[in-house]
Design an enzyme around this catalytic site. Structure first.
Site, PDB file in Angstrom:
ATOM      1  N   ASN A 118     -12.755  38.792 -36.608  1.00  0.00           N
ATOM      2  CA  ASN A 118     -13.367  40.035 -37.118  1.00  0.00           C
ATOM      3  C   ASN A 118     -12.613  41.291 -36.677  1.00  0.00           C
ATOM      4  O   ASN A 118     -13.170  42.393 -36.703  1.00  0.00           O
ATOM      5  CB  ASN A 118     -14.851  40.099 -36.715  1.00  0.00           C
ATOM      6  CG  ASN A 118     -15.051  39.891 -35.229  1.00  0.00           C
ATOM      7  OD1 ASN A 118     -14.104  39.975 -34.451  1.00  0.00           O
ATOM      8  ND2 ASN A 118     -16.281  39.627 -34.829  1.00  0.00           N
ATOM      9  N   ARG A 257     -17.125  46.665 -25.659  1.00  0.00           N
ATOM     10  CA  ARG A 257     -18.358  46.196 -25.043  1.00  0.00           C
ATOM     11  C   ARG A 257     -19.038  47.391 -24.370  1.00  0.00           C
ATOM     12  O   ARG A 257     -18.382  48.186 -23.674  1.00  0.00           O
ATOM     13  CB  ARG A 257     -18.100  45.106 -23.992  1.00  0.00           C
ATOM     14  CG  ARG A 257     -17.790  43.737 -24.569  1.00  0.00           C
ATOM     15  CD  ARG A 257     -18.968  43.136 -25.341  1.00  0.00           C
ATOM     16  NE  ARG A 257     -18.646  41.860 -25.945  1.00  0.00           N
ATOM     17  CZ  ARG A 257     -18.327  41.666 -27.229  1.00  0.00           C
ATOM     18  NH1 ARG A 257     -18.287  42.692 -28.069  1.00  0.00           N
ATOM     19  NH2 ARG A 257     -18.080  40.458 -27.694  1.00  0.00           N
ATOM     20  N   HIS A 310     -25.127  46.577 -33.139  1.00  0.00           N
ATOM     21  CA  HIS A 310     -23.850  45.854 -33.067  1.00  0.00           C
ATOM     22  C   HIS A 310     -23.582  45.148 -34.402  1.00  0.00           C
ATOM     23  O   HIS A 310     -24.092  44.042 -34.639  1.00  0.00           O
ATOM     24  CB  HIS A 310     -23.946  44.829 -31.936  1.00  0.00           C
ATOM     25  CG  HIS A 310     -22.648  44.177 -31.585  1.00  0.00           C
ATOM     26  ND1 HIS A 310     -22.486  43.441 -30.452  1.00  0.00           N
ATOM     27  CD2 HIS A 310     -21.454  44.138 -32.209  1.00  0.00           C
ATOM     28  CE1 HIS A 310     -21.254  42.970 -30.388  1.00  0.00           C
ATOM     29  NE2 HIS A 310     -20.600  43.388 -31.468  1.00  0.00           N
TER      30      HIS A 310
HETATM   31  P1  NAP Z   1      -7.120  41.104 -27.575  1.00  0.00           P
HETATM   32  O1  NAP Z   1      -6.261  40.827 -28.756  1.00  0.00           O
HETATM   33  O2  NAP Z   1      -7.214  40.117 -26.477  1.00  0.00           O
HETATM   34  O3  NAP Z   1      -6.671  42.534 -26.975  1.00  0.00           O
HETATM   35  C1  NAP Z   1      -7.209  43.079 -25.808  1.00  0.00           C
HETATM   36  C2  NAP Z   1      -6.118  43.865 -25.125  1.00  0.00           C
HETATM   37  O4  NAP Z   1      -6.689  44.604 -24.037  1.00  0.00           O
HETATM   38  C3  NAP Z   1      -5.019  42.957 -24.528  1.00  0.00           C
HETATM   39  O5  NAP Z   1      -3.758  43.527 -24.816  1.00  0.00           O
HETATM   40  C4  NAP Z   1      -5.340  42.999 -23.033  1.00  0.00           C
HETATM   41  O6  NAP Z   1      -4.214  42.766 -22.229  1.00  0.00           O
HETATM   42  C5  NAP Z   1      -5.826  44.410 -22.904  1.00  0.00           C
HETATM   43  N1  NAP Z   1      -6.571  44.694 -21.689  1.00  0.00           N
HETATM   44  C6  NAP Z   1      -7.372  43.874 -20.972  1.00  0.00           C
HETATM   45  N2  NAP Z   1      -7.898  44.535 -19.932  1.00  0.00           N
HETATM   46  C7  NAP Z   1      -7.405  45.789 -19.987  1.00  0.00           C
HETATM   47  C8  NAP Z   1      -7.566  46.925 -19.169  1.00  0.00           C
HETATM   48  N3  NAP Z   1      -8.326  46.916 -18.057  1.00  0.00           N
HETATM   49  N4  NAP Z   1      -6.908  48.050 -19.505  1.00  0.00           N
HETATM   50  C9  NAP Z   1      -6.109  48.071 -20.590  1.00  0.00           C
HETATM   51  N5  NAP Z   1      -5.930  47.030 -21.405  1.00  0.00           N
HETATM   52  C10 NAP Z   1      -6.571  45.887 -21.098  1.00  0.00           C
HETATM   53  O7  NAP Z   1      -8.627  41.360 -28.027  1.00  0.00           O
HETATM   54  P2  NAP Z   1      -9.150  41.986 -29.415  1.00  0.00           P
HETATM   55  O8  NAP Z   1      -9.282  40.911 -30.437  1.00  0.00           O
HETATM   56  O9  NAP Z   1      -8.359  43.213 -29.726  1.00  0.00           O
HETATM   57  O10 NAP Z   1     -10.632  42.377 -28.981  1.00  0.00           O
HETATM   58  C11 NAP Z   1     -10.870  43.289 -27.928  1.00  0.00           C
HETATM   59  C12 NAP Z   1     -12.347  43.279 -27.575  1.00  0.00           C
HETATM   60  O11 NAP Z   1     -13.094  43.848 -28.650  1.00  0.00           O
HETATM   61  C13 NAP Z   1     -12.960  41.871 -27.433  1.00  0.00           C
HETATM   62  O12 NAP Z   1     -12.720  41.337 -26.142  1.00  0.00           O
HETATM   63  C14 NAP Z   1     -14.426  42.131 -27.676  1.00  0.00           C
HETATM   64  O13 NAP Z   1     -15.064  42.472 -26.458  1.00  0.00           O
HETATM   65  C15 NAP Z   1     -14.424  43.353 -28.593  1.00  0.00           C
HETATM   66  N6  NAP Z   1     -14.866  43.018 -29.966  1.00  0.00           N
HETATM   67  C16 NAP Z   1     -15.956  43.653 -30.461  1.00  0.00           C
HETATM   68  C17 NAP Z   1     -16.417  43.334 -31.728  1.00  0.00           C
HETATM   69  C18 NAP Z   1     -17.599  44.042 -32.331  1.00  0.00           C
HETATM   70  O14 NAP Z   1     -18.222  43.511 -33.264  1.00  0.00           O
HETATM   71  N7  NAP Z   1     -17.963  45.218 -31.873  1.00  0.00           N
HETATM   72  C19 NAP Z   1     -15.773  42.345 -32.485  1.00  0.00           C
HETATM   73  C20 NAP Z   1     -14.609  41.750 -31.961  1.00  0.00           C
HETATM   74  C21 NAP Z   1     -14.174  42.080 -30.679  1.00  0.00           C
HETATM   75  P3  NAP Z   1      -3.929  41.243 -21.719  1.00  0.00           P
HETATM   76  O15 NAP Z   1      -3.722  40.417 -22.960  1.00  0.00           O
HETATM   77  O16 NAP Z   1      -2.727  41.367 -20.863  1.00  0.00           O
HETATM   78  O17 NAP Z   1      -5.151  40.815 -20.965  1.00  0.00           O
END
Ligand code: NAP
Length: 360
Positions: A118, A257, A310
């Site tokens: 998503n 989150r 959400h």
């Molecule tokens: P992703 O591809 O894993 O990207 C997350 C990025 O954040 C990675 O590059 C990670 O680095 C980095 N990161 C982790 N901790 C950090 C910090 N303290 N400071 C700076 N960067 C940091 O995940 P994504 O698919 O983009 O999704 C991100 C988040 O969005 C999910 O974990 C979920 O909580 C949220 N989400 C929300 C919805 C919604 O419906 N609202 C839907 C989908 C996802 P590393 O890879 O080195 O750890």
């Protein structure tokens, strides 16, 4: 096997719209398939407390399916003392912070999610939230509903995205998609804060500058979007202390989150004008209680609140993708086949992804 799914209630909407797959009524579209394979499939939205269906059914459940939209919190206590037979905790969506991953590792429970399912839906929502806040849309619309017309009261706090510095905290799948979608708005600059710089080709394509120091990053941004997972290193990260490092009057969009932002600190900063707006769809407790301070917080000019339930990652398009992905993970699990590596959060008692790994 016994499979338990905790999904959100769809009610009349789910009856009228069968594509609402993430609901207890439409059961991710997998009920008859699971039945044909001889599995027991229990679906509920009742998830709070020891007498909930979730906790009552957990002890002999083999596979638990949850969603981030209506999270059943699989705590360390539940994993250690109740989930006696649990082998797989499957998040139908993205983000497995509602599972105690350390405890899952201890018990060698596999945790998987439908990575990427998503991310486009969320990135679009982020852009909408930014425009909504920066252009002061909600109070403008409220005027219309209240039969009012006062252009000045709205325009005094309405801006363009063009010419602003816009940054993402976390430049993974969603963060990069947000940056890409911002390019045509001609921002002054796109910046990002992440542990690692993006590959050079990606950074060049986006024209985005890596700022490795968090305080410096926040101090440069007019708009900050949060796109990092919730883990030990991000829980409560944006609190009163950190908010002092934001540009005065900055806008925050958080669809990652809710618990990454401290509830009271955000409301106070908005009400005092330290930030000009806060928008997103994620809350520190879901469903958000009626008296949650984020429901009614406003900036000193009576706007700046772009909160919704959400739903950014549960559009009908996204539901199809995460329901298909859920079935794929289950199929592989039943057949004993390898999972797609990107979908694995923990497996064989170890973190399978950097995102929630021990280094956080
Ligand atoms: P992703 O591809 O894993 O990207 C997350 C990025 O954040 C990675 O590059 C990670 O680095 C980095 N990161 C982790 N901790 C950090 C910090 N303290 N400071 C700076 N960067 C940091 O995940 P994504 O698919 O983009 O999704 C991100 C988040 O969005 C999910 O974990 C979920 O909580 C949220 N989400 C929300 C919805 C919604 O419906 N609202 C839907 C989908 C996802 P590393 O890879 O080195 O750890």
């Amino acid at each position: 096997m016994k499979i338990l799914a905790v999904l959100y209630k769809g009610g009349k909407s789910a009856v009228a719209e069968p594509r609402l797959l993430g609901t207890i009524e439409n059961r991710l579209g997998i009920a008859s398939w699971l039945k044909s394979l001889g599995h027991e499939f229990i679906v509920t939205d009742d998830k709070e407390g020891p007498n909930s269906v979730f906790q009552r059914e957990l002890p002999d459940t083999d596979i638990l399916i949850t969603t981030p939209f209506h999270p059943a919190y699989l705590t360390g206590d539940l994993i250690r003392n109740k989930a006696h037979k649990l082998k797989l905790a499957l998040t139908s969506g993205v983000g497995s912070d509602h599972v105690d991953l350390n405890a899952a590792n201890e018990k060698k429970i596999m945790v998987a999610e439908v990575t990427g399912s998503n991310v486009t839906s969320v990135a679009e929502h982020v852009i909408m939230c930014m425009l909504n806040l920066v252009r002061n849309f909600v109070p403008a619309h409220e005027q219309i509903e209240k039969d009012q017309w006062d252009v000045a009261a709205i325009a005094r706090n309405a801006f363009d995205l063009e010419g602003k510095v816009i940054g993402t905290l976390g430049a993974g799948r969603i963060g990069q998609r947000v940056l890409k979608r911002l390019v045509p708005f001609d921002p002054k600059e796109l910046v990002y804060y992440d542990y690692n710089p993006l590959p050079e080709a990606v950074a060049n394509e986006l024209g985005a500058r890596h700022i490795p120091d968090l305080h410096q990053f926040l101090g440069e941004c007019d708009v900050v979007t949060v796109n990092a997972p919730l883990h030990e290193g991000t829980r409560g990260l944006i609190n009163t202390e950190l908010l002092k490092h934001f540009k005065k009057g900055a806008f925050i969009v958080n669809t990652a989150r809710g618990a990454i932002c401290d509830r009271v600190s955000i409301a106070k900063a908005l009400e005092e004008g330290q930030i000009n707006g806060y928008a997103g769809d994620v809350w520190d407790v879901q469903p958000a209680p009626k008296d949650h301070i984020w429901r009614h917080m406003k900036n000193p000019l009576g706007g700046g609140n772009g909160m919704t339930p959400h739903y950014s990652g549960t559009t009908l398009d996204a539901q199809k993708r995460y329901a298909d992905g859920t079935r794929d993970i289950l199929e592989r699990f039943f057949k004993g086949e390898d999972q797609i590596p990107a979908n694995l959060i923990v497996a064989d008692g170890r973190y399978a992804t950097r995102s929630y790994g021990e280094r956080k």
